[in-house]
Design a protein around this motif. Structure first.
Motif, PDB file in Angstrom:
ATOM      1  N   CYS A  49       0.867  -1.057   0.044  1.00 19.92           N
ATOM      2  CA  CYS A  49       0.006  -0.219  -0.175  1.00 19.92           C
ATOM      3  C   CYS A  49       1.125   1.225  -0.091  1.00 19.92           C
ATOM      4  O   CYS A  49       0.636   2.151  -0.733  1.00 19.92           O
ATOM      5  CB  CYS A  49      -0.901   0.188   1.190  1.00 19.92           C
ATOM      6  SG  CYS A  49      -2.375  -1.032   1.310  1.00 19.92           S
ATOM      7  N   PHE A  58       2.241   1.818  -3.222  1.00 16.68           N
ATOM      8  CA  PHE A  58       1.255   2.374  -4.147  1.00 16.68           C
ATOM      9  C   PHE A  58       1.079   3.739  -3.954  1.00 16.68           C
ATOM     10  O   PHE A  58       1.019   4.482  -4.954  1.00 16.68           O
ATOM     11  CB  PHE A  58      -0.123   1.792  -3.977  1.00 16.68           C
ATOM     12  CG  PHE A  58      -0.415   0.323  -4.586  1.00 16.68           C
ATOM     13  CD1 PHE A  58      -0.813   0.400  -5.832  1.00 16.68           C
ATOM     14  CD2 PHE A  58      -0.036  -0.857  -4.063  1.00 16.68           C
ATOM     15  CE1 PHE A  58      -1.065  -0.818  -6.586  1.00 16.68           C
ATOM     16  CE2 PHE A  58      -0.121  -1.935  -4.632  1.00 16.68           C
ATOM     17  CZ  PHE A  58      -0.694  -1.785  -5.994  1.00 16.68           C
ATOM     18  N   TYR A  59       1.031   4.213  -2.818  1.00 20.30           N
ATOM     19  CA  TYR A  59       0.944   5.678  -2.410  1.00 20.30           C
ATOM     20  C   TYR A  59       1.992   6.587  -2.989  1.00 20.30           C
ATOM     21  O   TYR A  59       1.662   7.589  -3.393  1.00 20.30           O
ATOM     22  CB  TYR A  59       0.620   6.081  -0.973  1.00 20.30           C
ATOM     23  CG  TYR A  59      -0.689   5.437  -0.650  1.00 20.30           C
ATOM     24  CD1 TYR A  59      -1.802   6.511  -1.134  1.00 20.30           C
ATOM     25  CD2 TYR A  59      -1.192   4.693   0.309  1.00 20.30           C
ATOM     26  CE1 TYR A  59      -3.412   5.945  -0.692  1.00 20.30           C
ATOM     27  CE2 TYR A  59      -2.331   4.311   0.571  1.00 20.30           C
ATOM     28  CZ  TYR A  59      -3.467   5.130   0.194  1.00 20.30           C
ATOM     29  OH  TYR A  59      -4.650   4.792   0.197  1.00 20.30           O
ATOM     30  N   GLN A 101       4.628   6.062  -8.273  1.00 16.14           N
ATOM     31  CA  GLN A 101       3.670   5.872  -9.296  1.00 16.14           C
ATOM     32  C   GLN A 101       3.902   4.537  -9.987  1.00 16.14           C
ATOM     33  O   GLN A 101       4.870   4.274 -10.287  1.00 16.14           O
ATOM     34  CB  GLN A 101       3.837   6.971 -10.506  1.00 16.14           C
ATOM     35  CG  GLN A 101       3.587   8.256  -9.836  1.00 16.14           C
ATOM     36  CD  GLN A 101       2.757   9.261 -10.866  1.00 16.14           C
ATOM     37  OE1 GLN A 101       2.846   9.055 -12.087  1.00 16.14           O
ATOM     38  NE2 GLN A 101       2.048  10.351 -10.210  1.00 16.14           N
ATOM     39  N   GLY A 102       2.781   4.037 -10.400  1.00 18.03           N
ATOM     40  CA  GLY A 102       3.004   2.853 -11.000  1.00 18.03           C
ATOM     41  C   GLY A 102       1.765   2.616 -12.275  1.00 18.03           C
ATOM     42  O   GLY A 102       1.272   3.871 -12.446  1.00 18.03           O
ATOM     43  N   SER A 103       1.836   1.568 -12.908  1.00 17.55           N
ATOM     44  CA  SER A 103       0.886   1.582 -14.138  1.00 17.55           C
ATOM     45  C   SER A 103      -0.381   0.480 -13.615  1.00 17.55           C
ATOM     46  O   SER A 103       0.262  -0.514 -13.310  1.00 17.55           O
ATOM     47  CB  SER A 103       1.330   1.592 -15.352  1.00 17.55           C
ATOM     48  OG  SER A 103       0.245   1.319 -16.314  1.00 17.55           O
ATOM     49  N   ILE A 104      -1.464   0.832 -13.742  1.00 21.90           N
ATOM     50  CA  ILE A 104      -2.404  -0.323 -13.395  1.00 21.90           C
ATOM     51  C   ILE A 104      -3.533  -0.595 -14.730  1.00 21.90           C
ATOM     52  O   ILE A 104      -3.733   0.467 -15.288  1.00 21.90           O
ATOM     53  CB  ILE A 104      -3.184   0.139 -12.005  1.00 21.90           C
ATOM     54  CG1 ILE A 104      -2.888  -0.766 -11.177  1.00 21.90           C
ATOM     55  CG2 ILE A 104      -4.819   0.244 -12.295  1.00 21.90           C
ATOM     56  CD1 ILE A 104      -3.638  -0.864  -9.697  1.00 21.90           C
ATOM     57  N   SER A 105      -3.780  -1.623 -14.910  1.00 19.59           N
ATOM     58  CA  SER A 105      -4.620  -1.873 -15.951  1.00 19.59           C
ATOM     59  C   SER A 105      -5.411  -2.995 -15.589  1.00 19.59           C
ATOM     60  O   SER A 105      -4.742  -3.904 -14.865  1.00 19.59           O
ATOM     61  CB  SER A 105      -3.924  -1.886 -17.432  1.00 19.59           C
ATOM     62  OG  SER A 105      -3.219  -3.043 -17.436  1.00 19.59           O
ATOM     63  N   ASN A 111      -3.798  -5.897 -13.202  1.00 23.00           N
ATOM     64  CA  ASN A 111      -2.284  -5.919 -13.440  1.00 23.00           C
ATOM     65  C   ASN A 111      -1.565  -4.526 -13.244  1.00 23.00           C
ATOM     66  O   ASN A 111      -2.211  -3.436 -13.226  1.00 23.00           O
ATOM     67  CB  ASN A 111      -2.186  -5.987 -14.916  1.00 23.00           C
ATOM     68  CG  ASN A 111      -2.623  -7.340 -15.495  1.00 23.00           C
ATOM     69  OD1 ASN A 111      -2.195  -8.195 -15.059  1.00 23.00           O
ATOM     70  ND2 ASN A 111      -3.433  -7.122 -16.681  1.00 23.00           N
ATOM     71  N   TYR A 112      -0.475  -4.679 -12.176  1.00 22.78           N
ATOM     72  CA  TYR A 112       0.248  -3.650 -11.811  1.00 22.78           C
ATOM     73  C   TYR A 112       1.607  -3.799 -12.275  1.00 22.78           C
ATOM     74  O   TYR A 112       2.298  -4.815 -12.204  1.00 22.78           O
ATOM     75  CB  TYR A 112       0.174  -3.534 -10.241  1.00 22.78           C
ATOM     76  CG  TYR A 112       0.953  -2.228  -9.621  1.00 22.78           C
ATOM     77  CD1 TYR A 112       0.648  -1.257  -9.704  1.00 22.78           C
ATOM     78  CD2 TYR A 112       2.424  -2.866  -9.070  1.00 22.78           C
ATOM     79  CE1 TYR A 112       1.629  -0.229  -9.288  1.00 22.78           C
ATOM     80  CE2 TYR A 112       3.024  -1.884  -8.484  1.00 22.78           C
ATOM     81  CZ  TYR A 112       2.562  -0.604  -8.597  1.00 22.78           C
ATOM     82  OH  TYR A 112       3.352   0.469  -8.278  1.00 22.78           O
ATOM     83  N   ARG A 113       2.040  -2.501 -12.807  1.00 21.28           N
ATOM     84  CA  ARG A 113       3.776  -2.406 -13.329  1.00 21.28           C
ATOM     85  C   ARG A 113       4.239  -1.232 -12.561  1.00 21.28           C
ATOM     86  O   ARG A 113       3.562  -0.178 -12.586  1.00 21.28           O
ATOM     87  CB  ARG A 113       3.424  -2.518 -14.618  1.00 21.28           C
ATOM     88  CG  ARG A 113       3.166  -3.640 -15.442  1.00 21.28           C
ATOM     89  CD  ARG A 113       2.990  -3.395 -16.937  1.00 21.28           C
ATOM     90  NE  ARG A 113       2.433  -4.614 -17.512  1.00 21.28           N
ATOM     91  CZ  ARG A 113       3.246  -5.616 -18.187  1.00 21.28           C
ATOM     92  NH1 ARG A 113       4.532  -5.257 -18.335  1.00 21.28           N
ATOM     93  NH2 ARG A 113       2.557  -6.685 -18.667  1.00 21.28           N
TER      94      ARG A 113
END
Lengths: 555, 170
Positions: free
Chosen positions: A13, A16-17, A20-24, A58-60
């Protein structure tokens, strides 16, 4: 254990905060409320309603990747095996990748070459998902070289909310060399060449009291992809070691197969030729599996994937992994604008021919009393006169004015029902299918499209053609409002069934709304099974009568 | 307690995932997947760029009539679009081995001037969260996914064109 999980989630978490990442991902829910329909043999399920639901995330982030898919079958919709039930994690992975290495732990999908000896993939609408559970390493050690190692067991089922994997362990290795990256001169001369080899092995304990079964079965193959200017040629040849299974009747023959594609194209013209010969190439991660289950390899059918309702749904062809010899040819041509046949906008022509035959399996060279269980000898492309399938079809597409265009199609299908067993017909079934489609653009946003389809079977017992269920017709009217609404009416009828009581009509009404990457569709009526295209999307659907609501969302 | 923390965190993650457009916690970048184009050249989809001009990524298949309709319709005006907006269109075919070899003859016969990538095992499709084809994405000059549409009806290309004009004038 629990503490560590919480810690991971907690730090996850924080991660995540602060970075930055990319979520799809996406969500898909299919809900059915079904009614009893004795005509098509449909019963109302005890629960009355059925639902399948999926959520992928999906998280990258800087080379780190992770993802999950939640699945829920409450209970599963029509067409899925009964062992799919419950809700839970159907897919999860994490991994890391940079320019040199790409590692994945958990579930993954992959394909070597044309997939003949290794393809793990997902076709959700068909209820097919043979994902691996294990680890995957992809290495790019030198320019133009890609090495892949896949280890794991394949998903067999999803029961009580969790995955059940194959009894056999699958180990797969692939090495691919792109020669263009080594010899830049090839590029200047418009030559492209890559070569590759793969090795796939499965291990399954001998569980058979009658035979001594090989516990390790290897399979290997080589392939190349060659191109010169607008010409291309690619081929893959594979061999499989002794693999007695339920599919091949526990024979000890080696399996082999070859797939060749060649094509040439330029602006306004394309031609494609394909050939395939398969012998004893069913390759599964459970020797007792059947149907679509636990296939390690994928043998592509050499036939066009049709989209019109009747031709796509009534008589589709599937590859015969125990043996077949198949050919396909395609021609695409555009009559130029301004020419006699081209008219103002040009006319498009597409021709397709595909055929499949039984191979010759020579048993005379096998000595009597031989106990090796090598049952026959065969040579690739040595075909018998026993036909499995033939499809000749032509499509002409023409735009008449800025707002009006039409499409004409003719199909001539022959399939051998004694082998493919799609219906209750005896011998071969031949059908002529014609489809006329017109589309009129009323204004910038409103369009109307209509299709009229007819299917006529040949009734000719002398030549062993069974009329099967007789003649069919389908009419489709679709009204679209760009970019967010569509309305369709589909009416299919088996009006020419020789059995009067079976002259069934299949009316369906569909309404759909789109919000960007979100769609909601309601369909009500009686539906035949098959590939179904409406409102701009194609998917496979099983037979039903009632209400189907589908919701998809991507993010 | 632990359950509570987990729940809060998961809710937060999901909340961010769905409410991202407002908060922009997550970049909506194109995920990196290795795909081959029709000439056998490998592309890393994470590195696709167009000199600060917009990119359209359109998922299609040779067996999908609405997809072909969309790409053929756009193609009629594609030269003008490129002139006016600098757009680059990348058509990603999800044809599998059964129909993959039809892609090049089809594309050439139609004279498409798009970059055509092959995704025969659905790797990029999965990474982009695509459920069905056609599915069209617009990437802005900074590499962010700013638009996504899962359908094609005649007229949709007008909205796409207007968006591209808007992006290129920024």
């Amino acid at each position: 254990m629990r503490i560590s999980l919480v810690t991971v989630v907690f730090f996850g978490c924080i991660q995540f905060y602060f970075s930055q990442g990319s979520i799809s991902g996406n969500i898909e829910t299919i809900y059915q409320y079904l009614v009893t329909d004795t005509l098509i043999g449909a019963d109302q399920p005890a629960e009355k309603s059925l639902v399948n639901s999926y959520a992928n995330i999906n998280y990258r982030n800087q080379g780190f990747k992770a993802g999950v898919r939640m699945e829920a079958y409450m209970p599963h919709i029509l067409g899925y095996p009964d062992r799919f039930d419950g809700a839970g994690l159907g897919y999860r992975y994490f991994g890391y990748e940079n320019e040199l290495v790409d590692v994945t732990f958990g579930n993954f999908y992959d394909q070597f070459g044309s997939g003949l000896i290794f393809r793990s993939y997902e076709d959700r609408a068909l209820g097919l998902d043979n994902m691996m559970n294990g680890f995957r390493v992809k290495l790019k050690p030198f320019k133009g070289v890609v090495l892949r190692v896949n280890y794991g067991r394949q998903r067999f089922s999803f029961s009580e909310g969790s995955n059940i994997y194959s009894p056999a362990l699958v180990r797969a290795l692939d090495a691919e060399f792109n020669l263009n990256e080594w010899f830049p001169k090839m590029e200047e001369k418009n030559v492209r060449l890559s070569v590759a080899g793969s090795f796939v092995s499965k291990y399954q304990k001998d569980n058979n009291p009658k035979f001594i079964l090989p516990e390790n079965t290897g399979s290997y193959g080589g392939r190349f992809d060659f191109g010169y200017k607008k010409f291309f040629l690619n081929a893959e040849y594979v061999i499989k070691e002794q693999d007695p299974s339920q599919d091949n009747g526990y024979i000890y023959n080696y399996g082999k197969g070859i797939l060749i594609n060649a094509g040439y194209s330029q602006k306004g013209f394309g031609v494609l030729l394909s050939a395939k010969s398969i012998d004893n190439m069913s390759f599964r991660s459970d020797r007792d599996a059947a149907l679509q289950d636990l296939q390690i390899g994928f043998i592509p059918p050499l036939t066009k994937t049709h989209t019109y309702n009747l031709v796509a749904t009534l008589y589709p062809y599937a590859s015969q992994p125990n043996g077949e010899v198949a050919f396909q040819g395609d021609i695409f041509y555009k009559f130029k604008r301004g020419s006699y046949l081209g008219g103002k906008y040009g006319t498009d022509l597409a021709l397709n021919y595909s055929t499949a035959y039984a191979p010759i399996q020579n048993t005379s060279s096998i000595p009597a009393g031989d106990s090796s269980r090598v049952m026959y000898n065969s040579t690739l492309f040595d075909k018998s006169s026993l036909i499995y399938w033939r499809d000749i079809n032509v499509t002409v597409e023409k735009k008449f004015t800025k707002n009006f265009k039409m499409k004409w199609n003719y199909f001539n299908l022959v399939f051998n029902n004694d082998i493919i067993k799609l219906t209750s017909a005896n011998g071969k079934v031949q059908s002529h299918i014609a489809v006329i489609e017109g589309e009129y653009k009323i204004n910038k946003k409103h369009s109307i499209r209509a299709e009229l389809q007819g299917l006529w079977t040949v009734d000719d017992y002398i030549n062993n053609f069974d009329p099967d269920r007789g003649n069919w017709a389908t009419a489709v009217v679709e009204y679209t409002v760009s970019p967010d609404w569509y309305f369709s009416l589909v009416f299919q009828s088996n009006y020419g069934n020789p059995v009067e009581a079976d002259r069934i009509n299949y009316p369906i009404a569909i309404i759909g709304k789109i919000w960007g990457a979100t769609r909601l569709q309601l369909a009500y009526g009686r539906q035949n099974e098959g590939l179904f295209c409406v409102g701009g999307v194609c998917r496979f659907v099983p037979a039903s009568n009632g209400l189907t609501v589908s919701f998809t969302h991507s993010f | 307690m632990k359950k509570l923390i987990t729940t809060i965190c998961l809710t937060a993650i999901l909340g961010l995932a769905f409410g991202q457009e407002e908060k922009e916690i997550f970049d909506k970048n194109v995920p990196a997947v290795d795909l081959k184009d029709v000439n056998g050249k490998t592309w890393n989809t994470g590195e696709i760029s167009n000199d600060g001009k917009p990119i359209v990524i359109s998922f299609w298949a040779t067996w999908c009539s609405p997809c072909k309709k969309e790409l053929n319709t756009i193609h009629e005006d594609y030269i003008d679009w490129v002139d006016e907006t600098g757009v680059k269109l990348i058509a990603v075919s999800i044809d599998d081995e059964r129909t993959k070899s039809r892609v090049v003859p089809y594309v050439d016969s139609k004279g498409w001037e798009y970059d055509v990538l092959l995704d025969p095992n659905g790797e990029f499709k999965r990474a982009m969260g695509v459920n069905n084809v056609p599915h069209t994405f617009v990437i802005d000059g900074a590499g962010k996914i700013v638009y996504s549409h899962n359908n094609y009806a005649p007229g949709d290309e007008i909205k796409l064109y207007e968006l591209l004009l808007e992006l290129s004038s920024n």
